[in-house]
Motif scaffolding. Structure first.
Motif, short mmCIF file in Angstrom:
data_model
loop_
_atom_site.label_atom_id
_atom_site.label_comp_id
_atom_site.label_asym_id
_atom_site.label_seq_id
_atom_site.Cartn_x
_atom_site.Cartn_y
_atom_site.Cartn_z
N SER B 47 2.74 33.67 34.42
CA SER B 47 2.54 32.67 33.37
C SER B 47 1.77 33.30 32.20
O SER B 47 0.81 34.03 32.41
CB SER B 47 1.75 31.50 33.95
OG SER B 47 1.68 30.49 33.01
N GLY B 48 2.24 33.05 31.02
CA GLY B 48 1.56 33.61 29.85
C GLY B 48 2.05 35.00 29.49
O GLY B 48 1.57 35.60 28.53
N GLY B 50 4.89 35.80 28.28
CA GLY B 50 5.67 35.81 27.03
C GLY B 50 7.14 35.50 27.21
O GLY B 50 7.93 35.72 26.29
N LYS B 51 7.51 34.92 28.34
CA LYS B 51 8.93 34.61 28.58
C LYS B 51 9.45 33.61 27.55
O LYS B 51 10.50 33.83 26.94
CB LYS B 51 9.11 34.03 30.00
CG LYS B 51 8.63 34.94 31.12
CD LYS B 51 8.86 34.33 32.48
CE LYS B 51 8.06 33.06 32.74
NZ LYS B 51 6.60 33.29 32.84
N SER B 52 8.70 32.53 27.40
CA SER B 52 9.16 31.52 26.44
C SER B 52 9.19 32.10 25.03
O SER B 52 10.10 31.83 24.25
CB SER B 52 8.23 30.31 26.47
OG SER B 52 8.23 29.74 27.74
N THR B 53 8.17 32.91 24.73
CA THR B 53 8.13 33.53 23.41
C THR B 53 9.40 34.33 23.18
O THR B 53 10.03 34.24 22.11
CB THR B 53 6.89 34.43 23.32
OG1 THR B 53 5.74 33.63 23.62
CG2 THR B 53 6.75 35.03 21.94
N GLU B 172 13.08 28.04 32.22
CA GLU B 172 12.73 27.38 33.47
C GLU B 172 13.55 26.13 33.72
O GLU B 172 13.00 25.05 33.88
CB GLU B 172 11.23 27.01 33.48
CG GLU B 172 10.40 28.20 33.05
CD GLU B 172 9.02 28.19 33.65
OE1 GLU B 172 8.86 27.55 34.70
OE2 GLU B 172 8.14 28.83 33.07
#
Ligand SMILES: Nc1ncnc2c1ncn2[C@@H]1O[C@H](COP(=O)(O)OP(=O)(O)OP(=O)(O)O)[C@@H](O)[C@H]1O
Ligand SMILES: [Mg+2]
Lengths: 833, 229
Positions: B47-48, B50-53, B172
């Motif tokens: 988590s954190g 940078g996947k979403s980024t 996700e």
């Protein structure tokens, strides 16, 4: 362009929240309706005045008028024959009462042959044209004619006469409504009814363009003057200008409050739909498309709200119209009757205003929606952060707005409109400061309240600060509305105080005798003598107030004969040195009232020119005195001086000072029973007159009062709905707190505390705003509108009332969410976001 | 089937940093990625990380600070906000963990939305075909809130794919679904990829990652292949 589907999605979304939709519509409608209502009422009053004038003036361009007793009949022959003015009509006119009917009528005595060149009045005879007219013939409006009575009893002052209905009145060029208070007879009958044989009220002229007016003026005797009808009527309608501007300003204030609400509800709609916007953005809808569709949506809302507002506004106009006319009747001159014809200009104005105001108020929330990012499937804390930045960023413009407002208020120009612009800036500036102040107050309270505060109050304080993005505008709107009530309340209170003080000093006599208010009633010299000779009478003052209409700017002249003691009742603002009584009584100098001094820019020592029966004469102004009886202002002249310049011996009112030990009631009775006493003698005690005067005062502010309450209702609905919506949206948060172990009572208290604190903050902000508003109204607006100066009185009760209003309104908003919370299961709240 | 049959996704030297309380934090650091149409790529990472980024940069929602983000012929780095949005409208489909469907539109209307935006909508036949193929025909008139989580997610994937974008980004998509429902959703993504789109999925779940053709790990701002496990 965006697809139809997006429109459907947004529309359905709106329908899911009918209350918020209704509130948006209500805000727009409320703002529009108040503006429309006041506008129509104002226009109706003014329009009625103009229509009535139009019917009565006809095509007359000029008028020859004389002093208080009118002009000599022979002048008519002189101008018609010698000056060869063909379109000239003599008129004898008076305001009359009709027995058995309320309100006053205008009796017009005309000479039909001359008159039809000026006025388009059609007289249709009941008995057919070939039948002879009865004695005392009278042509009456259709409505009266339809009652099928044979005769009417007219009263004008002490004159009473039965007239026989000869036929009905009609006119092609004007609406019949403006004829509804007109009675027409022949000039000779009018003269004998009014006992004014040989005299005319005035002569109407229709002068062709380029007519040599100066040669006509030279032919007229000194006591007679040629005036321009249009200028004369303008001066008359100018009298009510300040009054109407004040009403319009109040209605605009209501619109501003409504704009706050529109802003707040549109913001709500944008925030609530943020997920949907983000989703649409992810699917490839551009920000411009989003903004465009929101603009369309808001415009549609604006149109719907405005339509509702127009309907409400015309309803409101009925009530307001009657009040406005009543007030104008009481204060300035008798209008005929209120007529409410919604005119196109009011409607177009309202539509433009409604749509512009809505778009303006929605601009910021929509612009923010246009900055939706897909990451905007975000948490609220981001919005709170931006609201915080916004309130901090609003700080500088708010202070600038405040400063500019103050500058506009203190610049020494006489413009009322500039004063109102300054006032609005002041209000907007203070309103813009509100979110920042509320946040600070909550921070300070929770910091310094520290340990003393329990957990729940502390949470409530933090929560109010945290949810400001949702509530700040509603809070600002509430502050503005409460401060408006407070400000206007303080102003009226101060005003009333000043008037009361003034009346106490001014009304020095014990009994006041006046004529009937309709028509001209005069007190005979014989009667006055008899009063004087009563044992219980210490001294008698007599007076007459009438308008010198022989110039284009009418001046009200009050002629007074009084003892030195009675003269002391004048409350002097400024005067020349030396014995004022002597200047007034023996040196032919005059006193002028404060509004007149302000209007004509006169100070003691200046000269004022008055049209007398011996031509224009300059009088020295000895003093300026306070007077709240007329916003046009008065010139007060000693009776002796008057007698030298005017051929008029009439006395309209008298005041009696009784000797010590005498009973007011007994003296009143004795006066009534004097042999020369007229029948319609109107006697009032000092107390009674004082009360009557204050009633007129209260009447003046009744419209203001109504508008003030309308503004409050709008704001209260706004704050209640904003707070209810906010609290209802927090179902999940409360469910979590309940799951943690908070009891329903604790949460209920928290909700009520939160809304109560919000109200408290709004109330606290409203106090300085209200006081500032009151000071502006008293020191700037009133002075510029009416020319009256007065002391500012800050009544603690009014402040407490305003505070309570804010707190109660806001706390009420917490009741429904608290009750609902009571009824919901924790699980439901957790499942339903 | 795909209009851009040879989709080429090519990221070179992509950097993205955020300012946090004045400190600059590199989230993506010289990141490289190559993928083609028909490929189903999964990206895992703590988590954190940078996947979403990364997905947001691929989808034109965020902008990389530097580097090259080439999707077929277009380099997203060079495009402004509006151009990127229009690019997204036509060439990219997004699936998030939550809030995928417009709540006030029915299933059919939600599916019609991207078609209308791309001006590809003619009638509901196409929508019906998709729904039938994935066993959702009975739900066409329903509003999202009455669908189960799995159903919602399947409709979301159909919506992301229905206008035949070249790149489908799923952040996700199975985040809040149980195992068997996740299975169906992944199956659907698989099929979409088989039809020619390039699918990039960010996920925490190892099982989900196993459904993909190629598993990558995002760590310290860079992607590492994860073949051995
Ligand atoms: N708008 C932003 N401003 C500042 N920092 C951000 C922003 N968006 C993301 N970050 C930071 O960038 C880092 C990467 O975030 P990202 O959401 O891409 O992680 P992730 O891998 O998707 O995590 P998760 O698995 O929890 O979803 C995080 O440290 C986050 O705090
Ligand atoms: Mg993520």
């Amino acid at each position: 362009m965006t697809t139809r589907l997006i429109a459907i999605a947004l529309l359905r979304e709106l329908m899911i929240h009918p209350w918020q939709l209704a509130l948006t519509l209500f805000s727009i409608a409320a703002g529009v309706s108040v503006v429309v209502g006041v506008d129509i009422a104002n226009q109706a009053a003014l329009g009625e005045f103009e229509r009535a004038n139009q019917t009565i003036d006809g095509v007359a361009t000029h008028r020859i008028v004389g002093g208080p007793t009118g002009i000599d009949e022979r002048i008519f022959q002189q101008i018609k024959v010698a000056a060869a003015i063909r379109e000239a009509a003599p008129v004898v006119t008076a305001e009359v009462a009709v027995q058995g009917r309320s309100g006053s009528y205008r009796l017009l005595g005309i000479e039909p042959l001359s008159d039809f060149r000026i006025r388009d009045l059609q007289l249709s005879n009941a008995e057919g044209p070939e039948q002879p007219l009865p004695a005392w013939p009278l042509y009456v409006p259709q409505e009266l004619y339809d009652l099928a009575e044979k005769s009417l009893v007219l009263k004008s002052g002490r004159h009473i006469q039965q007239f026989n209905i000869a036929g009905s009145l009609d006119s092609e060029s004007t609406q019949s409504a403006s004829l509804s208070r007109l009675l027409v007879t022949d000039i000779a009958w009018a003269q004998s009814f009014l006992k004014s044989g040989g005299r005319l009220s005035h002569i109407e002229l229709n002068l062709p363009e380029g007519f040599d007016q100066s040669s006509l003026r030279n032919q007229l005797p000194d006591s007679v003057r040629l005036v321009d009808v249009e200028l004369f009527n303008n001066a008359r309608s100018d009298m009510t200008r300040a009054f109407r501007i004040n009403l319009t300003a109040l209605s605009l204030l209501a619109l501003v409050i409504a704009m706050f609400l529109i802003y707040s509800t549109v913001s709500f709609q944008v925030i609530r739909r943020r997920h949907m916007f983000a989703l649409l953005r992810a699917a490839g809808v551009t920000n411009q498309e989003l903004v465009a569709i929101l603009l369309i949506e808001v415009t549609a809302l604006a149109i719907a709200g405005t339509a509702v507002g127009l309907v409400l506004g015309s309803l409101l106009a009925n009530g307001l119209g009657a009040m406005v006319v009543e007030t104008i009747n009481a204060l300035y001159y008798s209008l005929v009757e209120p007529a409410h014809t919604a005119n196109w200009s009011s409607i177009i104005k309202a539509v433009l205003l409604g749509i512009t105001a809505t778009l303006l108020a929605s601009a910021l929330p929509i612009a923010l929606a246009g900055r939706t990012t897909v990451r905007g499937l975000l948490l609220r804390s981001d919005e709170e952060k931006s609201a915080r930045q916004l309130s901090a960023r609003a700080l500088v413009p708010a202070i600038l707005l405040l400063a500019l407002g103050i500058v506009l208020l203190i610049v020494p120009v006489e413009s009322l409109v500039i004063a109102f612009i300054g006032l609005f800036m002041l209000i907007l500036g203070l309103a813009a400061l509100t979110p920042w102040v509320v946040r600070r107050l909550c921070q300070l309270a929770s910091r310094f309240g520290g340990r003393a505060l329990g957990l729940i109050p502390k949470m409530a304080l933090l929560s109010v600060g945290a949810h400001l993005s949702r509530t700040s505008i509603a809070v600002a709107a509430l502050s503005v509305a409460v401060s408006a009530t407070l400000g206007v309340g303080l102003m009226i209170d101060s005003f009333r105080n000043s008037v009361e003080d003034w009346l106490n000093g001014y009304l020095r006599s014990d009994i006041y005798l006046t004529s009937e208010s309709v028509g001209q009633e005069f007190l005979s010299p014989k009667f006055l003598q008899q009063i004087q000779s009563l044992d219980a009478v210490a001294y008698l003052s007599t007076g007459r107030r009438h308008t010198l209409s022989t110039s284009n700017v009418p001046t009200v002249l009050f002629t007074l004969q009084t003892a030195k003691n009675g003269f002391a009742g004048f409350q002097i603002k400024q005067s020349l040195d030396g014995d004022l009584w002597n200047r007034f009584h023996s040196q032919e100098q005059v006193l002028i009232s404060e509004p007149l001094a302000r209007r004509r820019d006169l100070v003691p020592g200046d000269k004022i020119t008055l049209p007398t029966d011996h031509g224009k004469i300059d009088f020295v102004v000895a003093a300026v005195y306070y007077d709240y009886s007329s916003d046009q202002g008065l010139v007060t002249m000693d009776r002796n001086t008057y007698a030298r310049y005017f051929n008029d011996e009439l006395v309209a009112s008298a005041a009696v000072k009784i000797v010590e030990g005498a009973e007011v009631a007994a003296v009143m009775e004795a006066v009534r029973n004097l042999p020369a006493a007229p029948q319609e003698l109107f006697l009032r005690s000092n107390q009674g007159l004082r009360q009557a005067s204050l009633e007129v005062f209260d009447q003046t502010f009744r419209v203001t009062e109504v508008l003030r309450w309308l503004a409050i209702i709008v704001a209260v609905v706004g704050i209640v709905s904003a707070l209810v919506a906010l609290q209802l949206e927090r179902g999940r948060e409360f469910a979590v707190l309940r799951a943690v172990g908070f009891s329903r009572i604790q949460l209920g208290i928290q909700i009520l505390l939160e809304t109560g604190i919000t109200g408290l903050c709004a109330g606290l902000m409203a106090i300085p705003m209200g006081v500032a508003l009151a000071v502006c109204l008293i020191k700037v607006i009133n002075v510029r509108s009416f020319g009256w100066s007065m002391q500012t009185v800050i009544d603690g009760n009014l402040i407490v009332q305003a505070m309570m209003l804010a707190i109660v309104a806001a706390t009420l908003a917490g009741l429904y969410p608290a009750v609902r919370l009571w009824r919901t299961e924790i699980g439901y709240g957790l499942r339903n976001d | 089937m795909n209009s851009l049959n040879q989709t080429n996704v090519s990221l070179e030297g992509v950097c993205k940093a955020y300012d946090e309380a004045g400190i600059r934090r590199m989230v993506l650091n010289q990141l490289e990625l190559q993928a083609v149409g028909g490929e189903f790529v999964s990206i895992r990472g703590p988590s954190g990380s940078g996947k979403s980024t990364l997905l947001n940069i691929l989808g034109g929602i965020d902008r990389a600070d530097s580097g090259r983000v080439q999707i077929s012929d277009t380099n997203l780095i060079g495009l402004g906000e509006t151009a990127r949005t229009l690019f997204r409208r036509h060439h990219i489909g997004f699936v998030f963990q939550f809030f995928n469907l417009v709540p006030t539109l029915t299933v059919t209307e939600n599916l019609r939305l991207p078609l209308e935006l791309c001006k590809k909508y003619q009638n509901d036949n196409e929508v019906r075909l998709w729904l039938e193929r994935f066993g959702l025909e009975g739900r066409s008139g329903a509003f999202p809130d009455v669908l189960s989580g799995g159903e919602q997610q399947r409709v979301a994937i159909i919506r992301a794919a229905i206008h035949r974008p070249s790149l489908i980004l799923a952040d996700e998509p199975t985040g809040n679904l149980d195992a068997s429902v996740s299975e169906e959703v992944l199956q659907l993504l698989r099929e979409v990829a088989d039809q020619g789109a390039c699918v990039v999925m960010a996920t925490h779940s190892e099982e989900a990652a196993h459904a993909s053709d190629r598993r990558l790990l995002l760590k310290d701002g860079q992607l590492y292949p994860q073949t051995v496990f």
